[in-house]
Structure formats: C-alpha cells, structure tokens
Design a protein around this motif. Structure first.
Motif, PDB file in Angstrom:
ATOM      1  N   MET A 105       0.833  -1.206   0.000  1.00 10.13           N
ATOM      2  CA  MET A 105       0.000   0.000   0.000  1.00 10.13           C
ATOM      3  C   MET A 105       0.865   1.253   0.000  1.00 10.13           C
ATOM      4  O   MET A 105       0.582   2.221  -0.717  1.00 10.13           O
ATOM      5  CB  MET A 105      -0.945   0.004   1.205  1.00 10.13           C
ATOM      6  CG  MET A 105      -2.134  -0.926   1.077  1.00 10.13           C
ATOM      7  SD  MET A 105      -3.283  -0.774   2.472  1.00 10.13           S
ATOM      8  CE  MET A 105      -3.902   0.904   2.224  1.00 10.13           C
ATOM      9  N   ALA A 106       1.927   1.249   0.791  1.00 10.63           N
ATOM     10  CA  ALA A 106       2.837   2.394   0.811  1.00 10.63           C
ATOM     11  C   ALA A 106       3.449   2.610  -0.567  1.00 10.63           C
ATOM     12  O   ALA A 106       3.557   3.747  -1.050  1.00 10.63           O
ATOM     13  CB  ALA A 106       3.933   2.174   1.848  1.00 10.63           C
ATOM     14  N   CYS A 107       3.826   1.508  -1.211  1.00 12.56           N
ATOM     15  CA  CYS A 107       4.407   1.607  -2.552  1.00 12.56           C
ATOM     16  C   CYS A 107       3.400   2.175  -3.543  1.00 12.56           C
ATOM     17  O   CYS A 107       3.727   3.059  -4.351  1.00 12.56           O
ATOM     18  CB  CYS A 107       4.884   0.233  -3.022  1.00 12.56           C
ATOM     19  SG  CYS A 107       6.299  -0.426  -2.119  1.00 12.56           S
ATOM     20  N   PHE A 108       2.162   1.684  -3.509  1.00 13.96           N
ATOM     21  CA  PHE A 108       1.155   2.130  -4.459  1.00 13.96           C
ATOM     22  C   PHE A 108       0.756   3.590  -4.221  1.00 13.96           C
ATOM     23  O   PHE A 108       0.424   4.310  -5.160  1.00 13.96           O
ATOM     24  CB  PHE A 108      -0.070   1.225  -4.417  1.00 13.96           C
ATOM     25  CG  PHE A 108       0.134  -0.091  -5.131  1.00 13.96           C
ATOM     26  CD1 PHE A 108       0.587  -0.125  -6.440  1.00 13.96           C
ATOM     27  CD2 PHE A 108      -0.131  -1.291  -4.483  1.00 13.96           C
ATOM     28  CE1 PHE A 108       0.779  -1.329  -7.096  1.00 13.96           C
ATOM     29  CE2 PHE A 108       0.067  -2.496  -5.135  1.00 13.96           C
ATOM     30  CZ  PHE A 108       0.526  -2.515  -6.445  1.00 13.96           C
ATOM     31  N   TRP A 109       0.802   4.028  -2.976  1.00 11.25           N
ATOM     32  CA  TRP A 109       0.532   5.440  -2.704  1.00 11.25           C
ATOM     33  C   TRP A 109       1.627   6.315  -3.318  1.00 11.25           C
ATOM     34  O   TRP A 109       1.346   7.349  -3.930  1.00 11.25           O
ATOM     35  CB  TRP A 109       0.438   5.683  -1.197  1.00 11.25           C
ATOM     36  CG  TRP A 109      -0.956   5.588  -0.679  1.00 11.25           C
ATOM     37  CD1 TRP A 109      -1.568   4.499  -0.153  1.00 11.25           C
ATOM     38  CD2 TRP A 109      -1.925   6.641  -0.669  1.00 11.25           C
ATOM     39  NE1 TRP A 109      -2.860   4.802   0.188  1.00 11.25           N
ATOM     40  CE2 TRP A 109      -3.108   6.104  -0.103  1.00 11.25           C
ATOM     41  CE3 TRP A 109      -1.908   7.973  -1.057  1.00 11.25           C
ATOM     42  CZ2 TRP A 109      -4.260   6.866   0.058  1.00 11.25           C
ATOM     43  CZ3 TRP A 109      -3.056   8.734  -0.892  1.00 11.25           C
ATOM     44  CH2 TRP A 109      -4.217   8.176  -0.333  1.00 11.25           C
ATOM     45  N   ILE A 110       2.883   5.894  -3.151  1.00 13.26           N
ATOM     46  CA  ILE A 110       3.990   6.643  -3.760  1.00 13.26           C
ATOM     47  C   ILE A 110       3.853   6.644  -5.275  1.00 13.26           C
ATOM     48  O   ILE A 110       4.024   7.684  -5.934  1.00 13.26           O
ATOM     49  CB  ILE A 110       5.338   6.029  -3.335  1.00 13.26           C
ATOM     50  CG1 ILE A 110       5.566   6.236  -1.833  1.00 13.26           C
ATOM     51  CG2 ILE A 110       6.489   6.646  -4.136  1.00 13.26           C
ATOM     52  CD1 ILE A 110       6.771   5.510  -1.276  1.00 13.26           C
ATOM     53  N   ILE A 111       3.529   5.489  -5.838  1.00 10.10           N
ATOM     54  CA  ILE A 111       3.339   5.383  -7.291  1.00 10.10           C
ATOM     55  C   ILE A 111       2.198   6.288  -7.737  1.00 10.10           C
ATOM     56  O   ILE A 111       2.267   6.932  -8.793  1.00 10.10           O
ATOM     57  CB  ILE A 111       3.067   3.927  -7.696  1.00 10.10           C
ATOM     58  CG1 ILE A 111       4.273   3.041  -7.367  1.00 10.10           C
ATOM     59  CG2 ILE A 111       2.733   3.824  -9.187  1.00 10.10           C
ATOM     60  CD1 ILE A 111       3.982   1.555  -7.437  1.00 10.10           C
ATOM     61  N   GLY A 112       1.121   6.340  -6.946  1.00 15.05           N
ATOM     62  CA  GLY A 112      -0.018   7.185  -7.296  1.00 15.05           C
ATOM     63  C   GLY A 112       0.357   8.656  -7.375  1.00 15.05           C
ATOM     64  O   GLY A 112      -0.005   9.348  -8.333  1.00 15.05           O
ATOM     65  N   PHE A 113       1.110   9.138  -6.386  1.00 14.58           N
ATOM     66  CA  PHE A 113       1.521  10.545  -6.409  1.00 14.58           C
ATOM     67  C   PHE A 113       2.518  10.805  -7.541  1.00 14.58           C
ATOM     68  O   PHE A 113       2.456  11.849  -8.204  1.00 14.58           O
ATOM     69  CB  PHE A 113       2.121  10.948  -5.062  1.00 14.58           C
ATOM     70  CG  PHE A 113       1.085  11.306  -4.031  1.00 14.58           C
ATOM     71  CD1 PHE A 113       0.470  12.546  -4.064  1.00 14.58           C
ATOM     72  CD2 PHE A 113       0.716  10.400  -3.047  1.00 14.58           C
ATOM     73  CE1 PHE A 113      -0.498  12.884  -3.121  1.00 14.58           C
ATOM     74  CE2 PHE A 113      -0.254  10.721  -2.108  1.00 14.58           C
ATOM     75  CZ  PHE A 113      -0.861  11.962  -2.137  1.00 14.58           C
ATOM     76  N   ALA A 114       3.435   9.860  -7.756  1.00 15.18           N
ATOM     77  CA  ALA A 114       4.385  10.031  -8.857  1.00 15.18           C
ATOM     78  C   ALA A 114       3.671   9.975 -10.205  1.00 15.18           C
ATOM     79  O   ALA A 114       3.961  10.764 -11.113  1.00 15.18           O
ATOM     80  CB  ALA A 114       5.466   8.950  -8.789  1.00 15.18           C
ATOM     81  N   GLY A 115       2.710   9.046 -10.342  1.00 19.07           N
ATOM     82  CA  GLY A 115       1.986   8.919 -11.592  1.00 19.07           C
ATOM     83  C   GLY A 115       1.125  10.131 -11.896  1.00 19.07           C
ATOM     84  O   GLY A 115       1.043  10.580 -13.047  1.00 19.07           O
ATOM     85  N   SER A 116       0.469  10.675 -10.875  1.00 20.61           N
ATOM     86  CA  SER A 116      -0.364  11.861 -11.097  1.00 20.61           C
ATOM     87  C   SER A 116       0.493  13.083 -11.434  1.00 20.61           C
ATOM     88  O   SER A 116       0.106  13.918 -12.251  1.00 20.61           O
ATOM     89  CB  SER A 116      -1.230  12.142  -9.864  1.00 20.61           C
ATOM     90  OG  SER A 116      -0.429  12.321  -8.707  1.00 20.61           O
ATOM     91  N   THR A 117       1.675  13.180 -10.838  1.00 22.42           N
ATOM     92  CA  THR A 117       2.592  14.267 -11.173  1.00 22.42           C
ATOM     93  C   THR A 117       3.124  14.096 -12.591  1.00 22.42           C
ATOM     94  O   THR A 117       3.296  15.071 -13.332  1.00 22.42           O
ATOM     95  CB  THR A 117       3.755  14.317 -10.170  1.00 22.42           C
ATOM     96  OG1 THR A 117       3.231  14.434  -8.839  1.00 22.42           O
ATOM     97  CG2 THR A 117       4.672  15.500 -10.451  1.00 22.42           C
ATOM     98  N   GLN A 118       3.376  12.842 -12.975  1.00 17.67           N
ATOM     99  CA  GLN A 118       3.751  12.553 -14.357  1.00 17.67           C
ATOM    100  C   GLN A 118       2.666  13.036 -15.322  1.00 17.67           C
ATOM    101  O   GLN A 118       2.961  13.624 -16.371  1.00 17.67           O
ATOM    102  CB  GLN A 118       3.953  11.047 -14.545  1.00 17.67           C
ATOM    103  CG  GLN A 118       4.155  10.622 -15.975  1.00 17.67           C
ATOM    104  CD  GLN A 118       3.893   9.141 -16.209  1.00 17.67           C
ATOM    105  OE1 GLN A 118       4.455   8.542 -17.117  1.00 17.67           O
ATOM    106  NE2 GLN A 118       3.036   8.533 -15.406  1.00 17.67           N
TER     107      GLN A 118
END
Length: 427
Positions: A105-118
């Motif tokens: 979950m921690a990984c997917f949250w980080i991915i979510g913020f990185a993906g939305s910034t992308q």
C-alpha cells in the motif's frame, strides 16, 4: 507562455508518454485490486484500497501550479517515471512479505503521487509544445495510446499471472514477475523520454514563490466558479459517468470471484483475455466511432443518445449478476458490448469540453474529484458475499435513476449554452 524550443517529431514522444500514463493509472486503480483479491483479501478491502490509490489523480490540481516553479516539465516526467519504476519494483519485492498489505500500500501510494505528477507534466509538455492545430491532429493518437496501457496491464499481464499460478507458482511469485515487468516498462519510458521528450514551456503566470503558487491556484478556482452554467456543468460531469465509476472497481472483482460467492469464477487468465484483449479494444473502437458520429451529426443533436450509450449498457452486469452464465464466449461478448457503448458515449463529455474551449487540465478537475468521491463512497458498500445481489439493485436504484435525470435536464435546460445556439467557456 514562453516560446517553445524546436522539438522532435511527436510520434517519438506522444505515444510513449500517454502509454506510460495509462499503464500507471490502471495499475494503481484497478490491477492492484485484482492482486489483493488473489492474495486473499476480501472484495471490499481490495476495492477500497484500489480506490484510495487513485486519490492523488483526483487532487493533483493542488500541486500542479507549484511544479512550474522548478526545473522543466520534461524533468518531472523523466523523474516521476523513474520513481514509478522504483516504486513498482519495491512493490514486487514486498508482495511476498509477511506485512505485504501495508508495505505494498505504501508503494502504491507513492506510485499514485508520482503517476499523477507525471500526468501533470506530460500534459504540460503536450499543450505547451504543440500549437492548437497540431494538438487537434494528435488528439486521437494521444487517447488511443493512453488506452493501450490498460490493454497491456489488465490484458496480457493479468493473464500472465494466471498462467504462472496455474503452472505451480504462488500468487506472490506470479505477481512479483508481472510487477517487475511493469517496472521495466516505466524504466524504459524514463530513459526514452530523457532523449526524445521536449522540455515544454513555462506559463506566463508562472509563480515565483510558494505564496504566488497558492494565489495562482486560488485565482483559477475562483475564476472557474464565476463562469456561466458552472454548477450545471459540474452536475453533468459528476453524474455522466457515475454508473461506470461504480463498476470500474467491482466489475473485475465480480468477474474473477468464485461462483459460490456470486461471481463469475473466470480467473485471471480468462479475465485478462476478455477485458484486456477484447473488451478494451472494443472501448477504443467505440470511442473512435463515437468521435466520427459527433463530428458528423453535431454534439447538440446526439448528446442524449450518447448519455444513454454510456449508462444503459451497464445493465449487462445486472444480467451477468442474476444469471451467472458459464459460457466464456457469451460473457466476453456481453462485456465487449458494454465497453463498446461506453467508449461510444464517453466522447460526449470530451467533445463538450472541447466545444466550449475548456482547457483539459482544468476541466478535468471537477470530473476527477466527483468520480473519486463517488468511487470511495461506492466501495464502502461492498461485501464479497453480497456482490451478486447488490449489483442489480444498486444499478437500478442509484446508477440509472440518479444519473440520467440530471443529464437530461442538462441537455434540455433552456439556459444551457449549447441549446442557446452558441458556446460559452464555463471556466
């Protein structure tokens, strides 16, 4: 905005940019729910967690203006794709750990913020590098390549997890391999865009400080709500795809869940073949034909038909929930029809925003927020033991009746800019 520098041919960076965006979005908001379901979590938990990972894509306007203060748009695209690659790789390592739920979950949250910034930076490169005529020329390619990401992620890759599991691997081992593949895709995208992606240009009102950034965001928000018919537009955006939003998280889990608990019992292999290999291409075909239909008839004449095309075919899940057919080809046909008509009708909102000269980066804000809130509320209702029973009644009581009346009101409202015979930018 400042004058853009010369750039490489759009074919070298538009398809790859939007493919990467679609892949990450579908990974965190849908594929993750299948992974959690395979790993033993309940449908309610899997859907709720997947919805929470999509929150960064809803609230990304909050930090969009601040990115202008630092570096270039290309810098953030390349960096965020690298962060996504590292985050997915970390999730692959964590998926077999004892505390895999918290760590992934921690990984997917980080991915979510990185993906939305992308997303913010990639869209910024697109709109600041290309002129309006060139943007219009490449819009079809942009949308098609975004959808290829979900085709790959929820098609062949989900199918691969089922094949690996059937060959004797555990679900953790199967998903670890697939997550490493996605990490490799994002790493390759980062390296590719380091070479070929244009830098993009800064906006004329680029903030110089944090205070300026807050002011730019607040000013855009105030301006948005001062425009004509804005609340009617928000109501339309909120309700137009609500029924589909209700199905996005639960539909896949319903299809792979066991028949004894009300699902269709398809498994990952068959699900990937139906949804990714057949269903999503059906959506793309529908979207292309819908675009031609709107272009030939005009949005005003066909808006109600497009609204019906999006919402009514969701009744296919009502049918599947009640009768639980076993024939895979029949299920595939039903799902493909639903995806096709959703794609056909979904051009309605996009065409409306384009026709009213709305900037996509702003007009998508209320739609994302409304869909995110609605999705979170929806996931809280679900329980794996009652999925079959609740799909029909929630669809009829909430999705159709709640969504269609305000949409029809929007189409016929005497003060609506479309029906007044001219178009007014609502933001």
């Amino acid at each position: 905005m400042t004058n853009p520098k010369p750039y490489k041919h759009p074919m070298l960076w538009i398809p790859s940019s939007y493919f990467a965006m679609g892949t990450i979005y579908i990974l965190v908001t849908m594929v993750s729910s299948i992974m959690y379901k395979n790993m033993g979590l309940s449908i309610k938990e899997a859907a709720l967690y997947a919805s929470s990972f999509g929150l960064p894509f809803t609230i990304k306007p909050l930090w969009a203006s601040f990115l202008e203060m630092y570096k270039t748009k290309k810098y953030f695209v390349v960096l965020m794709q690298l962060v996504c690659a590292l985050g997915v790789a970390a999730a692959a390592i964590a998926v077999g750990a004892d505390n895999f739920v918290a760590s992934t979950m921690a990984c997917f949250w980080i991915i979510g913020f990185a993906g939305s910034t992308q997303d913010i930076a990639s869209d910024g490169v697109y709109v600041t590098t290309l002129d309006a005529k060139t943007q219009a020329k490449w819009t079809g390619v942009q949308g098609m390549c975004w959808n290829i990401g979900p085709v790959i992620a929820q098609g062949p890759l989900v199918t691969l997890t089922g094949v690996l599991h059937s060959s004797g691997m555990s679900w953790a081992e199967s998903w670890r391999i697939v997550l490493f593949i996605i990490a490799g895709i994002m790493l390759a995208a980062s390296i590719w865009h380091m070479q070929f992606l244009p830098t993009g240009s800064k906006a004329a009102n680029t903030p110089k400080s944090f205070k300026d950034g807050v002011w730019v965001f607040w000013d855009s928000l105030v301006t948005f709500f001062q425009k004509d018919s804005v609340w009617l537009m928000i109501a339309f955006a909120f309700l137009f795809r609500t029924s589909q939003g209700f199905l996005d998280k639960i539909g896949p889990l319903f299809m792979i869940d066991g028949r004894e608990t009300g699902g269709l019992g398809l498994g990952n292999e068959v699900f990937g073949m139906i949804v990714g290999t057949v269903g999503t291409p059906g959506f793309i075909l529908g979207a292309l034909l819908g675009g031609f239909f709107v272009a030939s008839k005009g949005l005003k004449k066909v808006m109600i038909l497009l609204c019906l095309a999006v919402n009514i075919p969701n009744a296919t899940y009502l049918f599947l929930g009640y009768f639980q057919p076993e024939n895979v080809y029949f299920i595939g046909t039903v799902v493909t029809l639903e995806k096709f008509f959703f794609g056909f009708g979904s051009v309605c909102s996009d065409s409306l925003y384009d026709a009213t000269n709305i900037s996509r980066k702003i007009s998508n804000r209320p739609l994302c927020i409304c869909n995110g809130i609605d999705g979170i509320e929806y996931d809280a209702y679900w329980d794996g033991q009652r999925i079959c029973a609740r799909i029909p009644f929630e669809f009829i009581r909430v999705n159709v009746s709640k969504c269609l009346y305000p949409i029809f009101h929007f189409c016929h409202h005497r003060n609506d800019p479309i029906n007044r015979g001219h178009l007014v930018c609502p933001i």
